[in-house]
Design an enzyme around this catalytic site. Sequence first.
Site, PDB file in Angstrom:
ATOM      1  N   SER A  32       0.904  10.465   7.615  1.00 47.70           N
ATOM      2  CA  SER A  32       1.862  10.698   6.517  1.00 47.70           C
ATOM      3  C   SER A  32       1.845   9.490   5.575  1.00 47.70           C
ATOM      4  O   SER A  32       1.556   8.378   6.010  1.00 47.70           O
ATOM      5  CB  SER A  32       3.279  10.836   7.073  1.00 47.70           C
ATOM      6  OG  SER A  32       3.775   9.568   7.455  1.00 47.70           O
ATOM      7  N   ASP A  33       2.169   9.718   4.316  1.00 51.54           N
ATOM      8  CA  ASP A  33       2.460   8.555   3.477  1.00 51.54           C
ATOM      9  C   ASP A  33       3.742   7.936   4.035  1.00 51.54           C
ATOM     10  O   ASP A  33       4.487   8.569   4.784  1.00 51.54           O
ATOM     11  CB  ASP A  33       2.612   8.942   1.995  1.00 51.54           C
ATOM     12  CG  ASP A  33       2.477   7.714   1.079  1.00 51.54           C
ATOM     13  OD1 ASP A  33       2.579   6.573   1.585  1.00 51.54           O
ATOM     14  OD2 ASP A  33       2.274   7.884  -0.131  1.00 51.54           O
ATOM     15  N   TRP A  34       4.007   6.713   3.633  1.00 50.15           N
ATOM     16  CA  TRP A  34       5.114   5.940   4.217  1.00 50.15           C
ATOM     17  C   TRP A  34       6.469   6.555   3.837  1.00 50.15           C
ATOM     18  O   TRP A  34       6.892   6.479   2.685  1.00 50.15           O
ATOM     19  CB  TRP A  34       5.013   4.492   3.764  1.00 50.15           C
ATOM     20  CG  TRP A  34       4.162   3.613   4.637  1.00 50.15           C
ATOM     21  CD1 TRP A  34       4.523   2.373   5.107  1.00 50.15           C
ATOM     22  CD2 TRP A  34       2.853   3.860   5.164  1.00 50.15           C
ATOM     23  NE1 TRP A  34       3.510   1.870   5.901  1.00 50.15           N
ATOM     24  CE2 TRP A  34       2.479   2.751   5.957  1.00 50.15           C
ATOM     25  CE3 TRP A  34       1.958   4.924   5.083  1.00 50.15           C
ATOM     26  CZ2 TRP A  34       1.263   2.661   6.633  1.00 50.15           C
ATOM     27  CZ3 TRP A  34       0.738   4.840   5.762  1.00 50.15           C
ATOM     28  CH2 TRP A  34       0.411   3.728   6.522  1.00 50.15           C
TER      29      TRP A  34
END
Length: 769
Positions: free
Chosen positions: A223-225
């Site tokens: 996932s992106d942060w």
Amino acid sequence: MDIKNIKKSLSLEEKAALCSGEGSWSTKAFLQKGIPAIIMTDGPCGVRRQKPDKKGTFPATCFPAPCLTASSFDTGLLYEIGQVMGQECRALGVSLLLAPGINLKRSPLGGRNFEYYSEDPFLSGMLAAAFIQGVQSVGVGAVVKHFALNNQENWRLVSDSQVDEETMRNFYLKSFEIAIKRGKPTAVMTSYNRINGTYASEHEGLLTDLLRKEWGFEGLVISDWGAVNDRVAGLHAGMDFEMPGSANVNDPQIVEAVREGKLPERILDISVERILHMVERTMPVEGEVPLLDEEKGHALACKAAAQSMVLLENNGILPLSDRAAVIGHLAEKPHFQGGGSSHVNPTREESFLEVCARNGEMPAYEPGVSFEGEEKAQQLLEQAVRLAGKSEKVLLFLGLTAADESEGFDRKTMDLPENQIRLAEEVLEANPNTVIVVMAGGVLNLPFAEKAAAILYVYLGGQGGMSALYDLIFGRISPGGKLAESFPFHIEDTPCAPWFGQQDTLYGEKGEIGYRYYDKQDSDRKVRWPFGHGLTYTRFELSDVSVQKEEANIRVDGILKNVGNMSAAQVVQVYLTIPGETTHRLVGFWKKELSPEQKETFSVVIEDDRLVAFREGTGSLEWIGGSYLVEVGFSSRDICFSTEIMLEMHTKRPVIARLGDSGKLCSRTKRRGFHANSTVTDLLGTPIGDLLYKRLLQQLQEQLEKGECDENFYHMYLAQIRQYPLRTFVLATHGAFSFAMLERLLELLSDPEPDMEEAKSLLRIIRVI
Ligand code: BGC
């Protein structure tokens, strides 16, 4: 690692825990089970490894930003940059590099355009594939991002990209398809946004059907942060690994879902296995840690910048044979990298004036602008104009500053700041022998362009940018960069203008992105500089061009000759128009440096995967029989040769993934009332919302003052605060502000007379970073 047995030995809780990170930059270690932790870090412009005390990052080479390296049109160079970044990762103990970013530049205003390559999917995909191969050649994993349709920064945590499937597959997903199939990255990072209503981190069509079943990707999906909306839905969809760690928040949800039968354990097992494979593949080899070779990195940063900067105009003034006066504050304080997660702590810094001094020169200099009040600004402007008037030639530095372009927000305008427009106009008036140097991460409007003697677009040159610029200006090397994006005259001319930047952003312009729109047949659309444009200090000729079929491919051959009197590199570009389409697409390029009178035979093969297009009507990939227009030239508008070639085939291949309610581009009905994805903006006007906003602003200010957040991130967070959805605060506080508290806050928000004391006690727990 004995992955099968390790997996068997893990309890359900351990498996769930393995599926998210330890803090912001590491996987979790289970040393008794034989699982080490690996470190990951940004990013596209250089290695950004945080120091243990979290105050800053270790020095590493700051390479030119991808907006500039893309202009090299040179896959070999991108491979080299990737390889050296990989070596620096090894030296800094990093196993996974969060790069490259390959979303297309839909609008010149895109806040992260400087981190991306191009408006063209083929160029982006090919450059990214080379970069990935370079990084991975030293055993470090590359993470291609942000998958997908993440073409704006505004509202990025809640935005909905509403796109028909034909547009997605033929353009916005194409760069990923090429990069993933050719580069074979270790991991893919999902984006923050939604696509036709579904969060990218929960999109099974994208993450499983397309990525794995159609494209054959076998790596890890990260996932992106903070991009996780519903963790269990994410696992179902194929999103294996959550970053940053969410020990108290989402890991328990996974355990609960398995226990309640909502998530089959075998789905969790698949993700666990992928994580273990990634760790095994990228963990540092035992033995001596190599030292970071600063010399090598810096030399490559200089070379990359010199081979990529773009000479847009030149009336013959360049290369300079003698000294010129220097005007513009950026000559003293260069803007050489963008803001946000790609920000690097460079091993060296140099200004243009310092490079001049190193070469034994001290040119007359005036900054021309001041940020210390109007009186001072007027005085510096007048001094600069006076210097221009009495000098034979002028080098005028214009551009943006770090606060103008960053991850986290889109630019508001394509114009230069007011004070620089004035400076440019007055200096050009005082001295027409002015060479303009522009530093920016994206397209700028330069209304005074015609009055300049030359314009060099240096983008964000990285730590070696100013040395490179010096060499180009004084003719030690010829420029050879080509624009990887079109330069329209006005932002209103961009086809996405009606929708770009909105929370629900309709891709109403469909595939008409960049030159594909401006160059459309029978249209008379003007651009200031077209895609692929870039001058050199010499002249080239193309001859003996021929086009033929070669099995399922098309082959273009010809001869390129340097007919001028200086060595320089040129890029032969091949464009193709598919039958039934009204605009061309880049399908091949070939770059070569030639000395005067030297000629070289080129051969560009257009593989059959570049002839295919997805057609909405049939839901298939189609190779259409008919007449294909092949064009060869030096920019999308400088075509030296064109011919048509008949291809008999007409083949269809149905696809597996269906990617949304294509064809029904609509504004989605908003959910009533407040919910976990309501943003701070949605809440404004309520007593709780106003208080929350005030608190967040205050907190950020305090963090800046205490040095817990640097200037770079300050601008980014400030721009985003109003756009945060409430769910973000659960992750940002590691669950201290829990889902139960969020539920309670939502109840209070819908209460006409909320208990403000209770609300305040909840808000006190909330933090942004
Ligand atoms: C960015 C990613 C980056 C991550 C870690 C996110 O905000 O969108 O590109 O890799 O942070 O820094």
